[in-house]
Motif scaffolding. Sequence first.
Motif, PDB file in Angstrom:
ATOM      1  N   ARG A  94      -7.246  -5.514   3.500  1.00 18.57           N
ATOM      2  CA  ARG A  94      -6.818  -5.250   2.123  1.00 18.57           C
ATOM      3  C   ARG A  94      -5.301  -5.411   1.987  1.00 18.57           C
ATOM      4  N   GLU A 133      -2.364   2.929  -1.328  1.00 19.45           N
ATOM      5  CA  GLU A 133      -2.292   1.706  -2.111  1.00 19.45           C
ATOM      6  C   GLU A 133      -3.673   1.107  -2.398  1.00 19.45           C
ATOM      7  N   ILE A 134      -4.712   1.683  -1.793  1.00 19.83           N
ATOM      8  CA  ILE A 134      -6.090   1.298  -2.113  1.00 19.83           C
ATOM      9  C   ILE A 134      -6.884   2.582  -2.372  1.00 19.83           C
ATOM     10  N   ASP A 148      -4.409  -9.111   1.989  1.00 18.13           N
ATOM     11  CA  ASP A 148      -4.833  -9.713   0.735  1.00 18.13           C
ATOM     12  C   ASP A 148      -3.834  -9.432  -0.389  1.00 18.13           C
ATOM     13  N   SER A 149      -3.180  -8.272  -0.315  1.00 17.57           N
ATOM     14  CA  SER A 149      -2.238  -7.894  -1.369  1.00 17.57           C
ATOM     15  C   SER A 149      -1.007  -8.787  -1.413  1.00 17.57           C
TER      16      SER A 149
END
Length: 359
Positions: free
Chosen positions: A154, A212-213, A157-158
């Motif tokens: 993740r 952040e997720i 990916d950001s």
Amino acid sequence: MKTRELSKRLGALVGAGLLATSLSFSASAQERDSFSIAWSIYVGWMPWQYADDSGIMKKWADKYDIEVDVVQINDYIESINQFTAGQFDAVVATSMDSLSIPAASGVDSTALIVGDYSDGNDGVVSKDAATLADLKGTTVHLVELSVSHYLLVRALDSVGLEERDINVVNISDADLVSAFQTDDVRTVATWNPLLSEIEAFPDVTKLFDSSEIPGHIKDLAVVNTEVLEQNPNFGKALVGAWYEVMSIIQSDTEEGREARATLGENSGTDLAGYEAQLAATRMFYEPSSAVEFINSDQARDAMDAVRQFSFEKGLLGQGAMSPDFVGIEFPDGSIMGDEGNVKFRFDDSFMQMAADGEL
């Protein structure tokens, strides 16, 4: 903390191949008066020990004329394996592991309590990189197929990177902190309390963490669905005890401080350490908050991302041709995935009863 925190969240290495696919739960799921829940050490699951030691679990079990055995299992993944094999009626687990072990193995499982989600307890730390983009072409050490692996994907990916843009090296969680002190290991993805230990080293940068997720790394109390359907009083007792403990844990009272200090000591830290971990955890102290969250688009989107990752990593088993292999049912009755193979369910009805004072 040398128990669940150091074996925590090993995302279903033994997952869908487990023999439990062929097990029948009909005998264990019939109406009865004795049940068990397995738990392992982690900030959001330590309250189960308090529920047991304080007598709160017994009080709620007595209310419904049942017995509930609260059992600590030092190996987190083994506790889920035992639940999957029918040796426990309930277990504490992350949403990813609940999907990729019991559900993917054919065991119909219900998330009865949405206790919290990681809100900074998991992170990526580096000696060299100043930003996530700097990780391109470098090596990251982590427990492969764990939620740390999920977090890293993740994170990449950001910033428009993919896992193939870096080199991932598997390492035991027990060795991670000591390995980070060597020259060879430059970047790691891990969880607390390991994360806090690594962040304390000089000249390191935390590049990304689970805040952040939000909502992606959910911690649950999961019950065998057939057992719950045949014995709703088991669910009521678990939920009632949980939220009574929550009211104590969150309180700024002498009782609350003593409870947090005890749980900190029992998990290998102290009051300050335990409270620091609580601060990095989005605890749903109130049942209404848990109900609101699990019915949100945020929770659904996070679960979709988790199942996509689980499929891509082969955690849903050899028979899984797509992320839709396992059907996931949400509280409103909607299903994500195969409607003919629903094996993972979020049931908010018991938490709603707690919120309404109906337990």
